[in-house]
Design a protein around this motif. Sequence first.
Motif, PDB file in Angstrom:
ATOM      1  N   LEU A 102      73.170 106.115 -19.741  1.00  0.00           N
ATOM      2  CA  LEU A 102      71.860 107.206 -20.081  1.00  0.00           C
ATOM      3  C   LEU A 102      70.541 107.069 -20.944  1.00  0.00           C
ATOM      4  O   LEU A 102      69.523 106.650 -20.503  1.00  0.00           O
ATOM      5  CB  LEU A 102      72.531 107.808 -21.405  1.00  0.00           C
ATOM      6  N   GLY A 103      71.490 105.406 -21.355  1.00  0.00           N
ATOM      7  CA  GLY A 103      69.756 104.661 -22.920  1.00  0.00           C
ATOM      8  C   GLY A 103      68.345 104.031 -21.066  1.00  0.00           C
ATOM      9  O   GLY A 103      68.112 104.325 -21.527  1.00  0.00           O
ATOM     10  N   LEU A 104      69.374 103.654 -20.152  1.00  0.00           N
ATOM     11  CA  LEU A 104      68.706 102.790 -19.018  1.00  0.00           C
ATOM     12  C   LEU A 104      67.960 103.673 -18.379  1.00  0.00           C
ATOM     13  O   LEU A 104      66.305 103.720 -17.757  1.00  0.00           O
ATOM     14  CB  LEU A 104      69.209 102.641 -18.401  1.00  0.00           C
ATOM     15  N   GLU A 105      68.195 105.371 -18.428  1.00  0.00           N
ATOM     16  CA  GLU A 105      67.588 106.046 -17.394  1.00  0.00           C
ATOM     17  C   GLU A 105      66.438 107.158 -18.300  1.00  0.00           C
ATOM     18  O   GLU A 105      65.537 106.842 -18.440  1.00  0.00           O
ATOM     19  CB  GLU A 105      68.773 107.958 -17.796  1.00  0.00           C
ATOM     20  N   PHE A 106      66.326 107.048 -19.235  1.00  0.00           N
ATOM     21  CA  PHE A 106      65.702 107.334 -21.178  1.00  0.00           C
ATOM     22  C   PHE A 106      64.271 106.359 -20.585  1.00  0.00           C
ATOM     23  O   PHE A 106      62.923 106.792 -21.171  1.00  0.00           O
ATOM     24  CB  PHE A 106      66.429 107.392 -22.568  1.00  0.00           C
ATOM     25  N   LEU A 152      76.092  98.443 -24.822  1.00  0.00           N
ATOM     26  CA  LEU A 152      76.200  96.602 -24.072  1.00  0.00           C
ATOM     27  C   LEU A 152      75.453  97.095 -22.586  1.00  0.00           C
ATOM     28  O   LEU A 152      74.623  95.991 -22.938  1.00  0.00           O
ATOM     29  CB  LEU A 152      77.667  97.123 -23.766  1.00  0.00           C
ATOM     30  N   VAL A 153      75.592  97.829 -22.182  1.00  0.00           N
ATOM     31  CA  VAL A 153      74.423  98.084 -21.378  1.00  0.00           C
ATOM     32  C   VAL A 153      72.975  97.870 -21.444  1.00  0.00           C
ATOM     33  O   VAL A 153      72.170  97.175 -20.387  1.00  0.00           O
ATOM     34  CB  VAL A 153      74.725  99.285 -20.089  1.00  0.00           C
ATOM     35  N   LYS A 154      72.213  98.326 -22.069  1.00  0.00           N
ATOM     36  CA  LYS A 154      71.303  97.832 -23.039  1.00  0.00           C
ATOM     37  C   LYS A 154      70.744  96.439 -23.312  1.00  0.00           C
ATOM     38  O   LYS A 154      69.803  96.608 -23.867  1.00  0.00           O
ATOM     39  CB  LYS A 154      71.015  99.137 -24.016  1.00  0.00           C
ATOM     40  N   LYS A 155      71.704  95.789 -22.868  1.00  0.00           N
ATOM     41  CA  LYS A 155      71.574  93.949 -23.851  1.00  0.00           C
ATOM     42  C   LYS A 155      71.176  94.186 -24.862  1.00  0.00           C
ATOM     43  O   LYS A 155      70.083  93.003 -25.392  1.00  0.00           O
ATOM     44  CB  LYS A 155      70.770  93.614 -22.292  1.00  0.00           C
TER      45      LYS A 155
END
Length: 258
Positions: A102-106, A152-155
Amino acid sequence: MEASVLKADKIRKKYMSEKGFSVTAIEDFSLSISENEFVSILGPSGCGKSTFLRMVAGLENGNEGSLTYKDKIIKKQHPEIGMVFQDYSLLPWRTVLDNVVLGLEFEGINKKMRYEEGLKYLKIVGLENFSQAYPYELSGGMQQRVAMVRSLVKKPSLLLMDEPFGALDAHTRMILQKELLDIWEKDKKTILFVTHSVDEAIYLSDRVIVMSGSPGTVKEVIPIELPRPRDRGDASYGKLLSLLIRMLGEEYNKVKPA
């Protein structure tokens, strides 16, 4: 020791209660956290642990003092700071993978890249086979893994965790503690972790910050110098457990009604 990345200097935080009274949640709170440290905050309920975490996340502002990340004042949410809450906050209409990215999509990352990144992190916590499942199909422990991976996926360089395992059973909690340490040791992030569990703080942390009762301030900083992986049956572990329980007991007794 590595350079400090987070500094709190004489933080004071007040808010108005529903009845219109001024309440001081945090007073004269100072703390410095070094890069790649794992630091836990312990303290009685209502001492301002979660409030401080929300301030670091840029979700709340203090009234006095300074709070800096990499020597810059925290005024709003920072892209290098991630947060994992106690409640999973997963969107029920999105699959596990779509929740994770979701954060990567934003951020506008294209679908192929964000899915590849999301699946990589789901694999780390053993959930790659559940990527197309929905949150209601997962156990509590699995949902918390998804919430952890979503941050974590947003590093993030600094990961804030607000009692993330508090609602889980003891066995699942220990499994996720081990998984979190595996990720931390591999990626070497800085982690600031709020917990009510003395055992959890000792097992995970390089240092434990013991807070006083409300208004919260730093009562004492306890270094945890036990070798990793830690043995809960070790005599030194038991001594630290007794010490921290006694410190917390002193603070609970201060607020205990007569």
